[in-house]
Design an enzyme around this catalytic site. Sequence first.
Site, PDB file in Angstrom:
ATOM      1  NE  ARG A   2      16.721  13.205  67.456  1.00  0.00           N
ATOM      2  CZ  ARG A   2      16.127  14.362  67.252  1.00  0.00           C
ATOM      3  NH1 ARG A   2      15.077  14.703  67.974  1.00  0.00           N
ATOM      4  NH2 ARG A   2      16.554  15.198  66.337  1.00  0.00           N
ATOM      5  CG  ASP A  52      27.084  13.091  62.460  1.00  0.00           C
ATOM      6  OD1 ASP A  52      27.918  14.005  62.351  1.00  0.00           O
ATOM      7  OD2 ASP A  52      25.980  13.254  63.017  1.00  0.00           O
ATOM      8  CG  ASN A  53      23.682  14.812  60.104  1.00  0.00           C
ATOM      9  OD1 ASN A  53      23.374  13.820  60.753  1.00  0.00           O
ATOM     10  ND2 ASN A  53      23.665  16.018  60.624  1.00  0.00           N
TER      11      ASN A  53
END
Length: 479
Positions: A92, A246-247
């Site tokens: 997003r 992924d963060n």
Amino acid sequence: MTLDNLNFETPYLSLDSEFYDLTEPTPLDDPYLISFNPNAAELIGLDSSTKEDPRFVALLNGTYLPKGARPFSMCYAGHQFGNYAPRLGDGRAINLGSINGWHIQTKGSGETLYSRTSDGRAAIPSSIREYLMSEAMHHLGIPTTRALGIIGSETKILRNQIERGAIVMRMSPSWVRFGTFEYFYYFKEYDKLRSLADYVIAESYPHLQDDEDRYYKFFCEVVERTAKLIAQWQGIGFNHGVMNTDNMSIAGLTIDYGPYAMLDDFDYGFVCNKTDKAGRYSYGDQPNVSYWNLTMLSKALTPLIDQNRMQKKLDDFGNFLYPDAYIDVMCEKLGLVLKLDEDVELITDLVGALQDAYVDYTNFFRTLSHYDGDRMPLYDIAMNPVVIHNWLELYDKRLAKEICTQSERQKAMLKTNPKYVLKNYMLQEAIDLAQKGDFSMVETLLHIAMHPYDELPEFEHFAGETPEEHKNICLSCSS
């Protein structure tokens, strides 16, 4: 500089097309400005008068593109709650390019190639939370992404209930994650893995570009930056909530503010993410999880770097890099200038005392910053003052060995221990008003975020402990 003068660069698009997907944003309906951040605007040389330019809302909404901007989303993988997901990516978020070394990204701009079954949208609550907290972390001295502005809309999206869509414009020196490296490692695309490493070194570790041993030294610096970052999180009482690979930023930044929290009453095992049933990402486990994530990164880098060399650096993380960084942070919070072996025990005992005292973490250290031997103010804020009394006995003995004066210590501590942090109940108040069209509380919290160490008499009510009915608010990833 105005919007007319903006000129984006897109260095990430020089990589192979598998690294990204060119993506057109999907505009929101009837967008409106919620807040503009002049401090972030300065970073890219943008004049504060831009707030009044209607094209600023259009910029966030994707209907106005400055020179050089090429919208794209980034591809990456990642371990989510310990399980490997082979293809994630910006589900997003849409990147526009970079200005002055800051990569500009809009979050909530609609579906991308990596959205999977999601709508690619962000709701007003989560967008306000990220917008405000990224600025708060920066002013607390913690490496972080920033946010330039936020817009709301009349677009309806479904979360736990019907929400209105929003877009926050995020800025970062890098959006590359540990999971970006994992993607190319697990697909055995080692040439692309190498080109990614070269890109990241040029972008975030340029002093290593001409070094023959650059890949190993790059990994070492990622480990060191991560150790310092997590020590700062622990020191300030920040619980990230979703420390998936992924963060995790390859540049050592705090990224992706989802279900985060600043501690209310100190609880070492606090879990702010209500979907984290096992407590994997609890406040107290953040150092261990960061080590695990670094281990996953090291595995992804094995085509470039010897595993045994990386393991030695990982051992350093647990043996002294993180512990030393944490002790340094805590000694600064305690006003200790001399470095003594006994400080480790003093800090360990303090963590135990705070766990048993039922005391607001931020309020404790701010009150301690005024400590002059009178213990009553500290007793008054703890539900169990006995454990605070016992620890202060040790602290008084330790202060007797210090070289600085009481006044010097207090002055230093007041610059280290914030009076104000953005707690979830404060953010919720701003969200509730914003959903009614009142953005004044967003602006108030933005101002407080920029002045965490100052005395702000008009906002004194935000400096005390969290009201009992609002303590330990837990949120989901869509919050």
